[in-house]
Design a protein around this motif. Structure first.
Motif, PDB file in Angstrom:
ATOM      1  N   SER A  74       0.832  -1.211   0.000  1.00  0.00           N
ATOM      2  CA  SER A  74       0.000   0.000   0.000  1.00  0.00           C
ATOM      3  C   SER A  74       0.861   1.253   0.000  1.00  0.00           C
ATOM      4  O   SER A  74       2.018   1.234   0.405  1.00  0.00           O
ATOM      5  CB  SER A  74      -0.895   0.025   1.230  1.00  0.00           C
ATOM      6  N   LEU A  76       0.746   5.432   1.000  1.00  0.00           N
ATOM      7  CA  LEU A  76       0.041   6.532   1.662  1.00  0.00           C
ATOM      8  C   LEU A  76       0.458   7.831   1.000  1.00  0.00           C
ATOM      9  O   LEU A  76       1.648   8.105   0.871  1.00  0.00           O
ATOM     10  CB  LEU A  76       0.386   6.568   3.156  1.00  0.00           C
ATOM     11  N   ILE A 106      -3.892   5.099  -0.012  1.00  0.00           N
ATOM     12  CA  ILE A 106      -4.610   5.746   1.087  1.00  0.00           C
ATOM     13  C   ILE A 106      -4.248   7.223   1.025  1.00  0.00           C
ATOM     14  O   ILE A 106      -3.079   7.572   0.891  1.00  0.00           O
ATOM     15  CB  ILE A 106      -4.186   5.168   2.441  1.00  0.00           C
ATOM     16  N   ALA A 119       2.621  13.098  10.450  1.00  0.00           N
ATOM     17  CA  ALA A 119       1.919  11.921   9.947  1.00  0.00           C
ATOM     18  C   ALA A 119       2.893  10.998   9.219  1.00  0.00           C
ATOM     19  O   ALA A 119       2.829   9.776   9.360  1.00  0.00           O
ATOM     20  CB  ALA A 119       0.786  12.347   9.019  1.00  0.00           C
ATOM     21  N   ASP A 122       4.938   8.927  11.557  1.00  0.00           N
ATOM     22  CA  ASP A 122       4.177   7.793  12.073  1.00  0.00           C
ATOM     23  C   ASP A 122       4.039   6.707  10.998  1.00  0.00           C
ATOM     24  O   ASP A 122       4.268   5.528  11.246  1.00  0.00           O
ATOM     25  CB  ASP A 122       2.793   8.290  12.517  1.00  0.00           C
ATOM     26  N   ALA A 123       3.686   7.145   9.782  1.00  0.00           N
ATOM     27  CA  ALA A 123       3.411   6.188   8.710  1.00  0.00           C
ATOM     28  C   ALA A 123       4.665   5.408   8.321  1.00  0.00           C
ATOM     29  O   ALA A 123       4.584   4.234   7.959  1.00  0.00           O
ATOM     30  CB  ALA A 123       2.852   6.919   7.499  1.00  0.00           C
ATOM     31  N   SER A 125       6.769   4.173  10.101  1.00  0.00           N
ATOM     32  CA  SER A 125       7.036   3.057  11.003  1.00  0.00           C
ATOM     33  C   SER A 125       6.049   1.914  10.776  1.00  0.00           C
ATOM     34  O   SER A 125       6.091   0.907  11.455  1.00  0.00           O
ATOM     35  CB  SER A 125       6.950   3.528  12.448  1.00  0.00           C
ATOM     36  N   CYS A 126       5.149   2.096   9.832  1.00  0.00           N
ATOM     37  CA  CYS A 126       4.134   1.071   9.562  1.00  0.00           C
ATOM     38  C   CYS A 126       4.645   0.180   8.440  1.00  0.00           C
ATOM     39  O   CYS A 126       4.624   0.557   7.272  1.00  0.00           O
ATOM     40  CB  CYS A 126       2.817   1.741   9.169  1.00  0.00           C
ATOM     41  N   THR A 127       5.116  -0.992   8.804  1.00  0.00           N
ATOM     42  CA  THR A 127       5.803  -1.829   7.815  1.00  0.00           C
ATOM     43  C   THR A 127       4.846  -2.449   6.794  1.00  0.00           C
ATOM     44  O   THR A 127       5.288  -3.047   5.823  1.00  0.00           O
ATOM     45  CB  THR A 127       6.588  -2.943   8.513  1.00  0.00           C
ATOM     46  N   GLY A 128       3.555  -2.295   7.023  1.00  0.00           N
ATOM     47  CA  GLY A 128       2.604  -2.784   6.036  1.00  0.00           C
ATOM     48  C   GLY A 128       2.585  -1.916   4.788  1.00  0.00           C
ATOM     49  O   GLY A 128       2.103  -2.330   3.738  1.00  0.00           O
ATOM     50  N   LEU A 129       3.113  -0.708   4.911  1.00  0.00           N
ATOM     51  CA  LEU A 129       3.134   0.215   3.777  1.00  0.00           C
ATOM     52  C   LEU A 129       4.379  -0.021   2.935  1.00  0.00           C
ATOM     53  O   LEU A 129       5.414  -0.451   3.435  1.00  0.00           O
ATOM     54  CB  LEU A 129       3.169   1.660   4.259  1.00  0.00           C
TER      55      LEU A 129
ATOM     56  N   ALA B 343       0.375  -7.269   7.019  1.00  0.00           N
ATOM     57  CA  ALA B 343       0.538  -5.939   6.422  1.00  0.00           C
ATOM     58  C   ALA B 343      -0.802  -5.210   6.410  1.00  0.00           C
ATOM     59  O   ALA B 343      -0.875  -4.029   6.750  1.00  0.00           O
ATOM     60  CB  ALA B 343       1.094  -6.072   5.011  1.00  0.00           C
ATOM     61  N   ASP B 346      -1.534  -3.987   9.821  1.00  0.00           N
ATOM     62  CA  ASP B 346      -0.676  -2.836  10.126  1.00  0.00           C
ATOM     63  C   ASP B 346      -1.247  -1.566   9.514  1.00  0.00           C
ATOM     64  O   ASP B 346      -1.308  -0.518  10.157  1.00  0.00           O
ATOM     65  CB  ASP B 346       0.721  -3.051   9.527  1.00  0.00           C
ATOM     66  N   VAL B 347      -1.655  -1.683   8.247  1.00  0.00           N
ATOM     67  CA  VAL B 347      -2.162  -0.514   7.533  1.00  0.00           C
ATOM     68  C   VAL B 347      -3.481  -0.059   8.152  1.00  0.00           C
ATOM     69  O   VAL B 347      -3.708   1.138   8.332  1.00  0.00           O
ATOM     70  CB  VAL B 347      -2.325  -0.824   6.025  1.00  0.00           C
ATOM     71  N   LEU B 350      -2.739   1.859  11.159  1.00  0.00           N
ATOM     72  CA  LEU B 350      -2.223   3.188  10.800  1.00  0.00           C
ATOM     73  C   LEU B 350      -3.384   4.113  10.427  1.00  0.00           C
ATOM     74  O   LEU B 350      -3.432   5.269  10.848  1.00  0.00           O
ATOM     75  CB  LEU B 350      -1.234   3.088   9.638  1.00  0.00           C
ATOM     76  N   LEU B 354      -4.256   7.635  12.180  1.00  0.00           N
ATOM     77  CA  LEU B 354      -4.333   8.902  11.450  1.00  0.00           C
ATOM     78  C   LEU B 354      -5.718   9.513  11.596  1.00  0.00           C
ATOM     79  O   LEU B 354      -5.868  10.722  11.725  1.00  0.00           O
ATOM     80  CB  LEU B 354      -3.983   8.691   9.979  1.00  0.00           C
ATOM     81  N   GLN B 364      -8.604   8.854   3.508  1.00  0.00           N
ATOM     82  CA  GLN B 364      -9.537   8.361   2.502  1.00  0.00           C
ATOM     83  C   GLN B 364      -8.942   7.245   1.654  1.00  0.00           C
ATOM     84  O   GLN B 364      -7.727   7.093   1.574  1.00  0.00           O
ATOM     85  CB  GLN B 364      -9.940   9.507   1.572  1.00  0.00           C
TER      86      GLN B 364
END
Lengths: 257, 499
Positions: A74, A76, A106, A119, A122-123, A125-129, B343, B346-347, B350, B354, B364
């Protein structure tokens, strides 16, 4: 040299050789890849619009970079409210036309540049991204060397790439790995209406040379290319459509990947 | 057993007799009178001129109903500390459903006294009563404050009250008195069919509510939370870390309860009761049902950090409550080691973070829309609510063709000037947008998009879209509103910019 030490050295060497392949992504454009040897994933990359009118081109280039860096994960896209008013909203159908899967995106709207940076911190550190695009309009005090260094550390820590898209701003000191200055490039005179084509200047490269290339984004395989010599695409298809029919399944398969 | 308590506020009195006036049918009348004025014979409803004649030294204040209501709401907020089910009983009363909570305060009598004492200390004159139904509690609080009707004995408790305590429409109370029925007990002794014939079904229903034979539903100010947990502090909390730690513990308690019921919450509200009476509510939402205390605590931390007007503990919070609403069924989660699922989780976390920080509307995702109108097709929806849809994404361009939709779409199409184009279907040769002139080198079009007549009231002109590229390679998406056949002078707009 003793045998184990020799073995260790050779292993290290082979690791070094294979490492760039793991952490770097080729752009697809031969000239740029030769200089860059791939875009480093765990890093911050900057994209500047050369002029006010190039914001859409810079956005497209940033989207392309982020798409390459994401590798299917994903993405962001953080942007300032005002930037969307000035340059237009990121358009889902437009992304789709560029071969970027809209459900993977997103969007986040924020008021101020410092909110965007928070933001992003923070983002990252989100390993899903896979990647975070931070779109910032104009010059901001918040966006200094320290801020870019912080983003750079965050990308190195968790392996999520960051693309800083600067619209309406002059290039400033930063800790970014690469800096691209992008303007729109005209289509060849014979064409009707062109592909997404960029005149991209690699103005900064921490690990190598810089350069300037004309790149074209190919929405079918999601990569940059040298502009085709032939104005009618890579190869003129035979009029009877036989080639097109033959290439369908294969192309479909590439799409799914 | 269901018990209700109705505290009642009248107002506090200064030295001179005070009345509050209200303009009613072009005449100033007394809306409320304080004790001293009441002792002098002034009553609400009396003309102000008469009152002035009776009592020359009279303080008159103008009524301010919205402020009264706001104050009542604030008192109701404060009363939330006793029970989540608080209803307004306008203009001066509150109804608290204290079913099953009285033991927390040492029994019914002690609860009633606590409410009375704490509100009195804040300067209100309070009348409390408790009974099995709202109507009975209200009647008792007005005419026999301090009464606690025994369960099932409401009829005995209110038997001696005047019929006015039923708060029926003026005419009915008057008729009852004329019929010689002075107390509620006397009315209750009459046969129901007689009363129904004379006063109607509604009055009898109301009487039954008052006697505790049937129940009138109370509409609480807020929907009741599905689950809640709370901490009371002997020493009010002021430190943010302590507040967060307390929220985390509450989240753990709540998580266990949710797990026991096999549910997860989509919405969590933290309610902070300040020692001085102020109440603050903070809400966080999640995209998927959750009961993970760590996640909930983190979301509240984000929310607290982002507050424009920070949580002001003042002298401290003496009660913090965590409510879970929209609890949905959540099956027992098996930890998944699959990279994709991890994943996605995780998303989602997040996105929740946010949304807690910046607001749910600002995070969005794109969702395909079943329309060909460009601005409607491009709608992005709050990511927490974006679910799978039946509509699929549909690429406009043919394979190996340039994009047909721009990357950046202007929120509102902007008119362009100095357009030179040949009628009827030619693209423009040049145009001016935002003070910059563009000469067009390449163009493709028109792509005709008719507006969806079933969506709009009035006729919307057809749009002819052109993709054009100027000499510098900038690519625009222009359209002409209206065909030449439809309008004499069609207007031109730029709607988006291609990469």
């Amino acid at each position: 040299m003793s045998r184990p030490a020799h073995l260790l050295a050779s292993l290290r060497q082979s690791l070094e050789r294979s490492e760039p392949n793991l952490a770097c992504v080729p752009l697809g454009h031969a000239g740029a890849d030769e200089v860059l040897r791939g875009l480093r994933r765990e890093a911050l990359h900057e994209v500047y619009a050369a002029e006010a009118g190039d914001s859409a081109a810079a956005s497209g280039f940033a989207a392309g970079l982020a798409h390459r860096l994401c590798a299917g994960r994903s993405l962001l896209w953080i942007r300032q409210e005002f930037s969307a008013l000035e340059h237009g909203e990121i358009n889902g159908s437009g992304l789709l036309e560029l071969g970027i899967d809209p459900p993977k995106i997103i969007l986040l709207r924020v008021d101020h540049a410092k909110d965007a940076l928070k933001a992003a911190g923070d983002a990252l550190s989100c390993t899903g991204l896979g990647a975070v695009v931070i779109e910032i309009y104009g010059e901001h005090k918040a966006l200094d060397l320290t801020a870019t260094r912080r983003l750079m550390f965050a990308t190195e820590r968790d392996g999520v790439s960051a693309v800083l898209l600067r619209l309406g701003a002059e290039a400033d000191a930063s800790a970014a790995e690469t800096r691209w200055i992008v303007r729109s490039a005209p289509s060849p005179a014979e064409d009707d209406f062109g592909f997404a084509r960029f005149d991209a200047t690699l103005a900064r490269n921490r690990h190598g040379q810089t350069g300037r290339w004309i790149m074209e984004w190919n929405g079918n395989d999601g990569s940059f290319h040298e502009p085709a010599e032939n104005p009618f695409g890579l190869a003129a298809a035979p009029a009877d459509g036989s080639l097109a029919a033959e290439s369908w399944p294969k192309e479909d398969w590439r799409w799914a990947g | 057993m269901r018990r209700k308590a109705g505290p009642k506020k009248i107002g506090d009195g200064p030295d001179k007799p005070l009345v509050v006036s209200i303009k009613n049918d072009n005449a100033l009348r007394i809306y409320a009178a304080d004790r001293q004025a009441a002792r002098l014979g002034l009553k609400s409803g009396m003309a102000l001129a008469d009152a002035r004649a009776m009592v020359p030294v009279l303080d008159v204040a103008e009524s301010d109903l919205p402020s009264d209501r706001a104050l009542l709401e604030k008192i109701a907020d404060w009363c939330d500390r006793f029970t989540p089910l608080v209803a307004l009983d306008e203009p001066h009363g509150l109804l608290l459903d204290v079913t099953g909570v009285d033991h927390l305060f040492g029994g019914e009598r002690a609860l009633c006294e606590t409410v009375h004492m704490k509100l009195s200390r804040q300067g209100f004159i309070v009348q409390c009563a408790m009974a099995g139904t709202a109507v009975a509690a209200r009647a008792l609080s007005h005419y026999a404050p301090g009464t606690i009707a025994l369960p099932g004995k409401e009829d005995e408790a209110i038997a001696n009250l005047p019929v006015a305590a039923l708060q029926l429409d003026g005419g009915i109370a008057h008729s009852l008195r004329r019929a010689g029925l002075k107390t509620i007990g006397q009315v209750a002794a009459r046969k129901r069919n007689e009363l129904t014939a004379r006063f109607g079904k509604e009055m009898v229903g109301h009487l039954d509510h008052a006697l505790g034979h049937s129940e009138e539903p109370v509409s609480p100010r807020r929907p009741l939370p599905d689950f809640m947990a709370e901490h009371r502090f002997a020493e009010p909390l002021t430190v943010q870390d302590a507040i967060l730690a307390s929220l985390k513990m509450l989240a753990e308690t709540l998580g266990e309860v949710l797990e026991k019921h096999g549910r997860g919450a989509r919405e969590m509200t933290a309610v902070f009761f300040r020692a001085d009476g102020a109440v603050r509510r903070l809400c966080v939402q999640t995209g998927a049902p959750t009961r993970d205390a760590a996640i909930i605590a983190r979301l509240f931390r984000e929310r607290l950090d982002s507050l424009a007007d920070p949580l002001d503990p003042g002298f401290g919070f003496d009660l913090i409550r965590l409510e879970a609403s929209c609890a949905e069924n959540q099956t027992e989660e098996t930890p998944s080691f699959e990279a994709d699922a991890r994943a996605a989780r995780d998303v989602a976390f997040l996105v929740d973070r946010l949304a807690a920080r910046f607001g749910a509307q600002r995070v969005q995702r794109f969702q395909p829309q079943d329309t060909h109108i460009p601005e409607a097709a491009a709608v992005a929806v709050p990511a927490q609510y974006a679910g799978p849809t039946k509509t699929a994404w549909h690429m406009q361009r043919g394979k190996d063709d340039p994009p047909r939709r721009p990357l950046r779409l202007l929120a509102k199409p902007e008119p362009i000037e100095d357009v030179m184009a040949l009628a009827p279907d030619s693209p423009p040769k040049r145009f001016k947008w935002r003070q910059v002139r563009h000469s067009i080198a390449h163009a493709e079009g028109p792509e005709r998009i008719a507006m969806e007549w079933w969506r709009h009231q009035e006729q919307m002109p057809t749009r002819d879209y052109f993709r054009v590229e100027d000499e510098e390679g900038r690519r625009f998406w222009l359209y002409r509103e209206g065909l030449y056949a439809e309008t004499r002078e069609p207007k031109w707009f730029v709607h988006g910019v291609f990469a």
